[in-house]
Design a protein around this motif. Structure first.
Motif, short mmCIF file in Angstrom:
data_model
loop_
_atom_site.label_atom_id
_atom_site.label_comp_id
_atom_site.label_asym_id
_atom_site.label_seq_id
_atom_site.Cartn_x
_atom_site.Cartn_y
_atom_site.Cartn_z
N ALA A 1 0.84 -1.13 -0.07
CA ALA A 1 0.13 0.17 0.08
C ALA A 1 0.74 1.32 -0.19
N PHE A 2 1.67 0.87 1.01
CA PHE A 2 2.94 2.53 0.74
C PHE A 2 3.47 2.55 -0.28
N ALA A 3 4.36 1.83 -0.66
CA ALA A 3 4.94 1.68 -1.74
C ALA A 3 4.37 1.40 -3.83
N MET B 1 1.64 12.64 -3.88
CA MET B 1 3.47 12.23 -3.82
C MET B 1 3.57 11.46 -4.83
N ASP B 2 5.30 11.54 -5.02
CA ASP B 2 5.33 10.34 -6.17
C ASP B 2 6.60 10.25 -6.42
N PHE B 3 7.52 8.81 -5.99
CA PHE B 3 8.34 8.83 -6.13
C PHE B 3 8.69 7.40 -6.03
N TRP B 4 9.40 6.03 -6.43
CA TRP B 4 9.74 5.33 -7.02
C TRP B 4 10.42 4.25 -5.88
N PRO B 5 10.16 3.04 -4.88
CA PRO B 5 11.26 2.48 -3.78
C PRO B 5 12.58 1.89 -4.30
N VAL C 1 16.72 2.22 1.02
CA VAL C 1 15.37 1.07 0.94
C VAL C 1 15.14 0.10 1.37
N ILE C 2 15.17 -0.59 2.30
CA ILE C 2 14.46 -2.21 2.36
C ILE C 2 13.61 -2.70 2.42
N SER C 3 13.45 -3.24 1.00
CA SER C 3 11.55 -3.73 1.24
C SER C 3 11.26 -4.33 1.55
N GLY C 4 9.57 -3.87 2.20
CA GLY C 4 8.83 -4.19 3.29
C GLY C 4 9.11 -3.72 4.78
N ARG C 5 10.19 -3.25 4.68
CA ARG C 5 11.07 -3.03 6.31
C ARG C 5 11.21 -1.54 6.55
N ARG C 6 11.57 -0.28 5.23
CA ARG C 6 12.18 0.62 5.24
C ARG C 6 12.21 1.68 4.48
N LEU C 7 11.93 2.53 4.49
CA LEU C 7 12.42 3.30 3.00
C LEU C 7 12.31 5.62 4.05
N VAL D 1 13.07 11.93 6.51
CA VAL D 1 11.49 11.52 6.98
C VAL D 1 12.08 9.62 6.33
N ARG D 2 11.84 8.88 7.66
CA ARG D 2 12.63 7.29 7.88
C ARG D 2 11.03 7.07 7.83
#
Length: 141
Positions: A23-25, A35-39, A65-71, A86-87
């Motif tokens: 949902a987030f990414a 808001m627009d960006f690629w993860p 980026v750690i997919s599923g954990r952090r951006l 922003v984390r």
């Protein structure tokens, strides 16, 4: 105002981490269309919004980026003399997900205390929209 360098907010979402990350990414346009960006690290980031007929924007770059954990991203509005970072962190919490949002770097900005207060008031709106979208929408596929 007292100097503040960092604000931190969190929410619990009744959906598994992989659903919340998706949902987030990947579905952000459905709940945060401004808001627009690629993860991916290095992606340009842009948020554009309007308040009382006045257009605003912030631009930045995805830093980690750690997919599923952090951006993590750094961003700024045109009149800032620096950036904030922003984390977003996503952790399993039983069958749900704990989302922790931290924004730092306000102490280096001349309007830092004012911006920290503004952002502390604005982030719950986006966290609430993410929560509602992730809990309401079925996983894709």
């Amino acid at each position: 105002m007292e100097p503040v360098d960092q604000i931190q907010l969190e929410t619990s979402i009744s959906a598994p981490v992989d659903r919340v990350w998706t949902a987030f990414a990947h579905e952000r346009g459905q709940w945060w269309p401004e808001m627009d960006f690629w993860p991916v690290i290095g992606s340009l980031l842009r948020e554009q919004w309007e308040v009382d007929g006045v257009q605003y924007s912030a631009v930045g770059t995805v830093k980690d980026v750690i997919s599923g954990r952090r951006l993590v991203f750094a961003w700024a509005e045109p009149d800032w003399e620096g950036v904030t970072t922003v984390r977003w962190e996503f952790e399993a919490e039983g069958a749900g997900t704990r989302v922790l949002l931290t924004e730092s770097g306000f102490a280096a900005l001349s309007r830092g205390p004012e911006l920290a207060a503004d952002h502390r008031g604005a982030w719950p709106y986006h966290l609430s929209d993410l929560k509602e979208h992730a809990e309401r929408s079925p996983p894709p596929g």
